[in-house]
Design an enzyme around this catalytic site. Structure first.
Site, PDB file in Angstrom:
ATOM      1  N   SER A  24      -6.759  -4.960  11.611  1.00 26.41           N
ATOM      2  CA  SER A  24      -7.407  -4.099  12.595  1.00 26.41           C
ATOM      3  C   SER A  24      -8.666  -4.754  13.147  1.00 26.41           C
ATOM      4  CB  SER A  24      -7.751  -2.749  11.969  1.00 26.41           C
ATOM      5  OG  SER A  24      -8.540  -2.922  10.812  1.00 26.41           O
ATOM      6  N   LEU A  25      -9.356  -5.534  12.329  1.00 25.83           N
ATOM      7  CA  LEU A  25     -10.571  -6.218  12.796  1.00 25.83           C
ATOM      8  C   LEU A  25     -10.211  -7.274  13.840  1.00 25.83           C
ATOM      9  CD1 LEU A  25     -12.431  -6.702   9.395  1.00 25.83           C
ATOM     10  CD2 LEU A  25     -12.747  -4.891  11.074  1.00 25.83           C
TER      11      LEU A  25
ATOM     12  N   ARG B 206       0.795  -1.221   0.000  1.00 31.45           N
ATOM     13  CA  ARG B 206       0.000   0.000   0.000  1.00 31.45           C
ATOM     14  C   ARG B 206       0.829   1.274   0.000  1.00 31.45           C
ATOM     15  NH1 ARG B 206      -5.016  -0.489   4.245  1.00 31.45           N
ATOM     16  NH2 ARG B 206      -6.400  -1.633   2.874  1.00 31.45           N
TER      17      ARG B 206
ATOM     18  N   GLU C  15      -8.416   1.620  16.723  1.00 32.75           N
ATOM     19  CA  GLU C  15      -7.522   2.551  16.029  1.00 32.75           C
ATOM     20  C   GLU C  15      -6.996   3.653  16.946  1.00 32.75           C
ATOM     21  OE1 GLU C  15      -7.372   4.982  11.781  1.00 32.75           O
ATOM     22  OE2 GLU C  15      -9.155   3.856  12.342  1.00 32.75           O
TER      23      GLU C  15
END
Length: 312
Positions: free
Chosen positions: A165-166, A64, A149
């Site tokens: 993140s989940l 990314r 977050e």
């Protein structure tokens, strides 16, 4: 709020930018999944030529941060408003089967992804750093927990893998809940805070100041604390943040508070912490890329700020 209460923060310089956010006036927050590139979509300039082969041997499948920087570089080099994501060379049935929701959403906006490229820009997406916590989500302030977050767990490092993140939210929510339940019966209850006193302030007839400062903060944070940074840009950002903080504090002290005023005050505080973290890191690593220090240091740890460290 955690910072103002005495909690440490860390790694706030690592801001992840999603490479492919739809560039359209009616859908400013629509992220186009990276699975498109995984299934063969190409990134192209406005003239239709591909540019990722010029930046990385992995081309469109590069990480990314590499892809976001490449898009940003080409937009600035060409003075273009956007780049393009093109999967129209794949069969129409394949595209609709694999990306039905995106296909329908784009159709509603007048874009047929089976026949034409999709206009895209990078967009600020995820903050890897945050309030420092332990494995149970405990912060430096007793009985204050941080999950998701807002927190710095150390799990993401200088970058974040998709969907981690989940998993982080699920694991830390379970750990924090378990810790809270074990301590709940013996927890102390702080004294009730005094009621907010508005007797010495008045209503402002200049709400436009808040909107103007909010807009200014967005612009210079994107330009100076965005995908590519320099020491000079960070210094400029910090000077402007401090100026806006002075104006906001004066406003906060004399007029009745509003949601927008509180939000602006918080945004300025977080922006300052992000810039100060970035100024401390003298290397390029993961999501923090600076032209002044393009190489990665051999040994490097987290960037930690302690509340007393920023006091004059």
């Amino acid at each position: 709020m955690a910072w103002r209460s005495g909690c440490r923060v860390a790694n706030l310089e690592f801001n992840q930018f999603h490479p492919t956010c739809l560039f359209h006036p009616d859908a400013r927050n629509f992220l186009l999944t990276e699975a498109l590139r995984g299934e063969g979509a190409y990134l192209k300039r406005p003239d239709g030529t591909r540019f990722m082969p010029d930046f990385d041997e992995r081309e469109e499948l590069a990480p990314r941060d590499v892809v976001a920087r490449a898009i940003d570089f080409e937009m600035k080099r060409l003075g273009a408003d956007c780049m393009y994501l093109d999967i129209s060379h794949k069969p129409e049935e394949f595209i609709i089967k694999h990306f039905p929701t995106i296909h329908m959403r784009l159709q509603d906006l007048g874009i047929d992804m089976t026949k034409e490229p999709i206009p895209i820009v990078p967009a600020a997406h995820y903050t890897c750093g945050g309030v420092m916590v332990d494995k149970a989500g405990r912060t430096d302030l007793d009985q204050l927990y941080a999950i998701g977050e807002v927190s710095y767990t150390g799990l993401h490092g200088a970058n974040r893998m998709a969907s981690n993140s989940l998993l982080e939210c699920v694991v830390y929510a379970w750990s924090a809940a378990k810790d809270i339940m074990e301590k709940f019966d013996s927890a102390t209850h702080p004294d009730t805070l005094p009621a907010w006193d508005e007797s010495q302030v008045s209503c402002s007839d200049e709400e436009v100041i808040i909107q103007h400062n909010w807009h200014e903060l967005r612009l210079f944070m994107w330009d100076y604390m965005g995908i590519v940074r320099t020491d000079k840009r960070l210094e400029r950002a910090l000077r402007r943040i401090q100026l806006l903080q002075q104006e906001t504090h004066e406003y906060y002290s004399h007029f009745k508070v509003s949601n927008n005023l509180l939000e602006l005050r918080n945004l300025l505080q977080v922006a300052e912490l992000m810039v100060r973290c970035a100024m401390q890191r003298k290397e390029s690593r993961g999501l923090h890329y600076t032209l002044d220090y393009p190489e990665m240091l051999e040994n490097s740890g987290p960037t930690i700020l302690e509340p007393q460290s920023l006091e004059p």
